[in-house]
Design an enzyme around this catalytic site. Structure first.
Site, mmCIF file in Angstrom:
data_model
loop_
_atom_site.group_PDB
_atom_site.id
_atom_site.type_symbol
_atom_site.label_atom_id
_atom_site.label_comp_id
_atom_site.label_asym_id
_atom_site.label_seq_id
_atom_site.Cartn_x
_atom_site.Cartn_y
_atom_site.Cartn_z
ATOM 1 C CB ILE A 127 -0.926 0.038 1.239
ATOM 2 C CG1 ILE A 127 -1.737 -1.257 1.360
ATOM 3 C CG2 ILE A 127 -1.842 1.259 1.195
ATOM 4 C CD1 ILE A 127 -2.576 -1.350 2.639
ATOM 5 C CD GLU A 181 10.741 -11.278 11.057
ATOM 6 O OE1 GLU A 181 11.867 -11.793 11.164
ATOM 7 O OE2 GLU A 181 10.418 -10.532 10.129
ATOM 8 C CE LYS A 196 4.874 -2.586 9.272
ATOM 9 N NZ LYS A 196 4.242 -3.904 9.155
ATOM 10 N N GLY A 293 5.556 -9.623 2.290
ATOM 11 C CA GLY A 293 5.860 -10.617 1.260
ATOM 12 C C GLY A 293 6.879 -10.095 0.263
HETATM 13 N N1 NAP Z 1 9.591 -9.700 4.761
HETATM 14 C C1 NAP Z 1 8.660 -8.780 4.509
HETATM 15 O O1 NAP Z 1 7.582 -9.104 4.009
HETATM 16 C C2 NAP Z 1 8.911 -7.338 4.832
HETATM 17 C C3 NAP Z 1 7.903 -6.394 4.545
HETATM 18 C C4 NAP Z 1 8.149 -5.040 4.785
HETATM 19 C C5 NAP Z 1 9.362 -4.643 5.325
HETATM 20 N N2 NAP Z 1 10.322 -5.588 5.612
HETATM 21 C C6 NAP Z 1 11.602 -5.108 6.150
HETATM 22 O O2 NAP Z 1 12.586 -5.289 5.128
HETATM 23 C C7 NAP Z 1 13.857 -5.587 5.713
HETATM 24 C C8 NAP Z 1 14.365 -6.911 5.178
HETATM 25 O O3 NAP Z 1 13.457 -7.923 5.548
HETATM 26 P P1 NAP Z 1 13.559 -9.400 4.921
HETATM 27 O O4 NAP Z 1 12.280 -10.057 5.287
HETATM 28 O O5 NAP Z 1 13.954 -9.330 3.500
HETATM 29 O O6 NAP Z 1 14.727 -10.016 5.800
HETATM 30 P P2 NAP Z 1 15.469 -11.428 5.576
HETATM 31 O O7 NAP Z 1 14.736 -12.273 4.613
HETATM 32 O O8 NAP Z 1 15.749 -11.955 6.935
HETATM 33 O O9 NAP Z 1 16.841 -11.021 4.883
HETATM 34 C C9 NAP Z 1 17.791 -10.244 5.536
HETATM 35 C C10 NAP Z 1 19.006 -10.150 4.669
HETATM 36 O O10 NAP Z 1 19.914 -9.273 5.298
HETATM 37 C C11 NAP Z 1 21.210 -9.879 5.315
HETATM 38 N N3 NAP Z 1 21.905 -9.330 6.474
HETATM 39 C C12 NAP Z 1 21.580 -9.428 7.777
HETATM 40 N N4 NAP Z 1 22.420 -8.691 8.526
HETATM 41 C C13 NAP Z 1 23.302 -8.127 7.652
HETATM 42 C C14 NAP Z 1 24.417 -7.275 7.776
HETATM 43 N N5 NAP Z 1 24.797 -6.837 8.960
HETATM 44 N N6 NAP Z 1 25.034 -6.867 6.647
HETATM 45 C C15 NAP Z 1 24.639 -7.283 5.443
HETATM 46 N N7 NAP Z 1 23.604 -8.105 5.253
HETATM 47 C C16 NAP Z 1 22.949 -8.523 6.349
HETATM 48 C C17 NAP Z 1 20.949 -11.365 5.385
HETATM 49 O O11 NAP Z 1 22.099 -12.029 4.924
HETATM 50 P P3 NAP Z 1 22.139 -13.618 4.677
HETATM 51 O O12 NAP Z 1 21.357 -13.813 3.423
HETATM 52 O O13 NAP Z 1 23.568 -13.883 4.523
HETATM 53 O O14 NAP Z 1 21.495 -14.229 5.891
HETATM 54 C C18 NAP Z 1 19.742 -11.471 4.447
HETATM 55 O O15 NAP Z 1 20.154 -11.555 3.115
HETATM 56 C C19 NAP Z 1 13.633 -5.580 7.239
HETATM 57 O O16 NAP Z 1 13.917 -4.310 7.735
HETATM 58 C C20 NAP Z 1 12.130 -5.850 7.358
HETATM 59 O O17 NAP Z 1 11.584 -5.311 8.558
HETATM 60 C C21 NAP Z 1 10.117 -6.918 5.382
#
Ligand code: NAP
Length: 409
Positions: A127, A181, A196, A293
């Site tokens: 959104i 999570e 948010k 997602g």
């Molecule tokens: N998932 C959702 O639907 C969603 C929606 C809205 C917002 N978000 C936000 O978007 C962000 C990412 O979420 P995600 O779900 O994509 O997380 P994720 O799937 O857990 O992926 C995190 C990534 O960050 C990497 N990482 C972690 N610590 C790091 C560091 N210090 N330096 C470099 N890379 C690092 C990890 O490396 P490895 O691959 O090596 O483990 C992984 O590739 C978060 O802030 C989350 O709150 C997520």
């Protein structure tokens, strides 16, 4: 090779892979120059970019055009975002905790150094609510913004209402489907929704509030009997985040809330989010969409990149103009359920009506300040609090209580 157009991504998880998908679809994958990850042994989808592990000493990326920060930790993301803004970089993030806790510092770094910082993915997934608030509502007096901002707890609540499952089963299912999570405390504790709310409040009302100042109660303490109680009245329970303005006083809460079937939020199910904005001249607007997602969030991260290509930045017009105060003095109507051994009076409630003879369930009014003061007690004693979203419901419940048509769940 010129690096003027290059992108560096921090993280290559759920959201970054969705973002990459959009780069590929739009034949822009060559712009991705470097991907920084944490675990070098993880098997990755084939990408052409250089893959490096974190080098925590140097977050400043002078030779990149856009930095896309998509890592999981807010603390580690801070340096990546702020240090790059300090050298005038264009940065995209979806990290709500980072933004909610540091918005003032981040905006200062952005404005003082002619950087750009966009973060549509941080609030309500697909959104485009930040853009709507920043653009359409920049010149419009918002009276209230509320919504379902957390897909994981909404998924759990949907399962509890539609199936005969326990809270633990619903949570497990949410984790299996990737909506929650491994550590779900931020989602079910109402913290994710709170971050948010802080962000939308900055855009809707021009006030940056610290997360610690706001009451947030999650869905963990809800009992099976709360769900049965709501169902009996044809109501649902939603985790509602709300910011409202009366005169120059702002009230912010995140609370499990009873909603009736004529409420826009009633039909928001599973991983969907919903936002309702009420404003002076436009009246009510309602937005619904996938709140999380890989592709839904990747889509808005990609759209932030395209906005940067067009030199778009948030104006924060209201941030300079408004001077509202946060207040906790407002009294709200709630349903309070306490265990047999607990006296509801510990909460300093007013206008108490017993609405369930067998259980200790009461309709009452209470100030937000009182709920905040008692938050620890509420959690420790397993007291369930349900705010009441619809005015007419309060009257209905009082009438039922007076006529002794009380529920006997
Ligand atoms: N998932 C959702 O639907 C969603 C929606 C809205 C917002 N978000 C936000 O978007 C962000 C990412 O979420 P995600 O779900 O994509 O997380 P994720 O799937 O857990 O992926 C995190 C990534 O960050 C990497 N990482 C972690 N610590 C790091 C560091 N210090 N330096 C470099 N890379 C690092 C990890 O490396 P490895 O691959 O090596 O483990 C992984 O590739 C978060 O802030 C989350 O709150 C997520």
């Amino acid at each position: 090779m010129s690096t003027n157009n290059n992108i560096k991504t921090y993280g290559f998880g759920v959201v970054a892979q969705g973002f990459y998908n959009y780069l590929e679809t739009n034949k822009e994958e060559e712009r991705l120059h470097t991907v920084i990850i944490k675990n070098p042994t993880k098997i990755r989808k084939g990408i052409n970019a250089t893959i490096e592990t974190t080098n925590s000493n140097t977050a400043r990326d002078r030779d990149m055009r856009v930095i896309v920060e998509l890592i999981s930790s807010a603390d580690e993301a801070y340096g990546i975002v702020v240090e790059n803004l300090e050298i005038g970089k264009k940065v995209v993030s979806a990290n709500k905790k980072l933004i909610a806790e540091n918005l003032e510092t981040i905006v200062k770094a952005e404005k003082e150094n002619d950087g750009i910082f966009l973060y549509e993915g941080a609030v309500c997934g697909s959104i485009p609510i930040i853009r709507v608030l920043n653009d359409l509502y920049a010149n419009e007096q918002v009276k209230e913004i509320k919504g379902i901002f957390n897909g994981s707890s909404n998924y759990i609540l949907s399962q509890l209402f539609s199936k005969e499952v326990s809270y633990d089963e619903a949570l497990f299912q949410a984790q299996k489907l990737g909506f929650a999570e491994a550590d779900p405390s931020s989602d079910v504790g109402g913290y994710d929704a709170l971050y948010k709310l802080i962000i939308v409040t900055a855009h809707a009302f021009g006030k940056i509030i610290r997360p610690q100042e706001v009451l947030n109660i999650g869905i963990e303490a809800l009992a099976k009997s709360d769900i049965e109680f709501a169902k009996k009245y044809n109501l649902k329970i939603k985790l509602v985040a709300k910011a409202s303005l009366k005169e120059d006083q702002l009230t912010l809460t995140v609370l499990p809330t009873l909603v009736a079937n004529n409420n826009d939020l009633y039909n928001i199910e599973n991983e969907y989010n919903g936002v309702v904005i009420d404003s002076e001249n436009i009246g009510e607007q309602f937005y619904k969409g996938k709140g999380a997602g890989s592709l839904p969030t990747g889509a808005v991260v990609y759209s932030d990149l395209k906005a940067i290509d067009n030199n778009y930045s948030y104006s924060y017009k209201k941030l300079e103009a408004e001077n509202y105060k946060l207040t906790d003095e407002e009294k709200i109507a709630v349903i309070v359920s306490v265990k047999e051994s607990i006296d509801v009076e510990i909460l300093n409630v007013e206008n108490l009506y017993s609405i369930d003879k067998r259980r200790k369930r009461f309709l009452a009014t209470i100030t937000i300040e009182e709920l905040k003061r008692n938050k620890h007690n509420i959690q420790k004693q397993g007291i369930s609090i349900l705010a009441i979203e619809d005015e007419f419901l309060i009257e209905e419940l009082i009438n039922a209580s007076l006529k002794e048509e009380v529920l006997t769940i």
